[in-house]
Design a protein around this motif. Sequence first.
Motif, short mmCIF file in Angstrom:
data_model
loop_
_atom_site.label_atom_id
_atom_site.label_comp_id
_atom_site.label_asym_id
_atom_site.label_seq_id
_atom_site.Cartn_x
_atom_site.Cartn_y
_atom_site.Cartn_z
N LEU A 114 14.09 -29.04 7.72
CA LEU A 114 12.68 -29.39 7.94
C LEU A 114 11.79 -28.17 8.15
N ASP A 115 12.39 -27.02 8.44
CA ASP A 115 11.59 -25.80 8.58
C ASP A 115 11.21 -25.21 7.23
N GLY A 116 11.82 -25.71 6.14
CA GLY A 116 11.45 -25.25 4.81
C GLY A 116 11.94 -23.87 4.46
N ALA A 117 12.91 -23.32 5.20
CA ALA A 117 13.38 -21.96 4.93
C ALA A 117 14.78 -21.78 5.50
N PRO A 118 15.58 -20.90 4.90
CA PRO A 118 16.88 -20.56 5.51
C PRO A 118 16.68 -19.73 6.76
N ASN A 119 17.64 -19.79 7.67
CA ASN A 119 17.55 -19.00 8.90
C ASN A 119 17.59 -17.51 8.60
N PRO A 120 16.96 -16.68 9.43
CA PRO A 120 17.11 -15.24 9.29
C PRO A 120 18.58 -14.84 9.41
N SER A 121 18.95 -13.78 8.73
CA SER A 121 20.32 -13.27 8.79
C SER A 121 20.29 -11.89 9.42
N SER A 122 20.84 -11.78 10.62
CA SER A 122 20.81 -10.51 11.35
C SER A 122 22.03 -10.44 12.26
N PRO A 123 22.32 -9.28 12.83
CA PRO A 123 23.47 -9.19 13.73
C PRO A 123 23.40 -10.17 14.89
#
Length: 503
Positions: free
Chosen positions: A415-424
């Motif tokens: 529902l946020d319309g985007a993939p989650n950020p990818s970080s350490p």
Amino acid sequence: MNARVESHVYGGPGTAIHADLDQFGTVATLLNDAADHVARTGANWKTANLELGIIRAKAPLCPKLLGKIATASMGMAHTDGTGDAEADTAVHMSLNYQLVLRHADERAEEAEMLMRKAQTMADQLTDAYSLYSEADETARGLFGELLQLGTTVAPKFGFLGLLGAAAGSVIIGSIKEQSFNPVYAVTGTSSLHEGMLSALGSAIVNGANPITRLWRAGTGLVESDEVNQAAGMIAHVSTLTRNILVGNKVTVAQIHPKKGIGETTSIEDTLNNVHDMRLNGVDYGSIAIQKYRREDGTTAWMVTIPGTDGNFDSPFSWFTNVELMSADERQRKAADSARMVDEAMRQVGIQPGDPVAMVGHSQGGIVAAVMASDFTDKYNIQHIVTAGSPIANHPIKGDITVTSIEVNDELVSALDGAPNPSSPNWLTVRGTSQPMGSGTGTEVEGSGDHKSLSHDMNYMKATYQNAKGNGGTALAGHERHFRQVINGELQETTYWRGRIGRK
């Protein structure tokens, strides 16, 4: 026959897990374990060297150690001049300390070199896996943005395509199951969810004006918060409506359910506990807060937040989701469930410096993300765990560790319309639902032999179990960090119920 899921892991300290590439994660883990073992062996050689040096120092007058060739009597010599004197004596033998010490030094150096090689190989595998993970996520995000672009420019064609894909999925899925199952309308269009929702958000924000719509279509390729901006606009109306109908006063009181949750020692425990809040019938609109006494004498806290319960007087109503998803910090902080959790944390006595971990399912995870975004001036939140929660665009502080569990066809986390950020610090475990009847992946408890909505906590738990079973340093790193935050003895578990009213 229950449904099954297989998992991918994105983000974290550089490792990704995929059904076809899980050997890389396993080998990297084994190499790191081997490096630790070899390091211990090298340390033992160095210790042996020191111990031999101590033994040698205790025999300073030994003729052999002084470089003299001598003999030592092993018995009484004949004093009457008879007998063989050589039979009563033996040559004194001594350990060649120099040779042994040199050998120990060489073995210690070899162990250190082998350890470095194993660590280098593990790091190279991790880096390769990280590149795969980033490419996979980049492709997914680009597809969503392009789908949003096309739907924004030609909305009729986009939404007609979505309806066609949904209808086709229902027909094909129902034929396979030999019974009508409308769930396939959601699960069969999972690859379209984020892009279409972004396009819908853009349409709400920009309206029907063709100029602004085209402008938004272009900027949408570099922005991802269209849904959150739209949620903020909707929240102005929904909040006013709810306040008129129910009121805006949040009251929080401690309750004592007959059966609650168990101790929390791992991320897996948190998922079981947030599920048990529902299974054990803890009153709606309630959360659990656990107090831990750490070894250094400090106090740590675990906050467990279930999802939307649908009750009109509950802080966790359907209305509240819209406020929590807003791009406006003031709206997020004013959401009923966020205010309720804040008040419960205040009443239980959480101090600004106390380490806090949080877990939430669905709306509960969004609340945890809001706390980690907007309440860090009041609480020392160090780790949040979310299950099926759309939080990709929440401005979570960079030093907070986030472990997100999602399923590819559940819709809610999209529902946020985007993939989650990818970080350490931000790791996402994404489960992929397998075709019904598949024998691969981890079994989803209680799912049955017909396709069902995968937003259920049983899917979330199976997704995490599958990823954990595959191994990998990224997941292990998040587990380790979570344990470090709690790292103590459970003192008490309290339960807090919130209600919304006029007074």
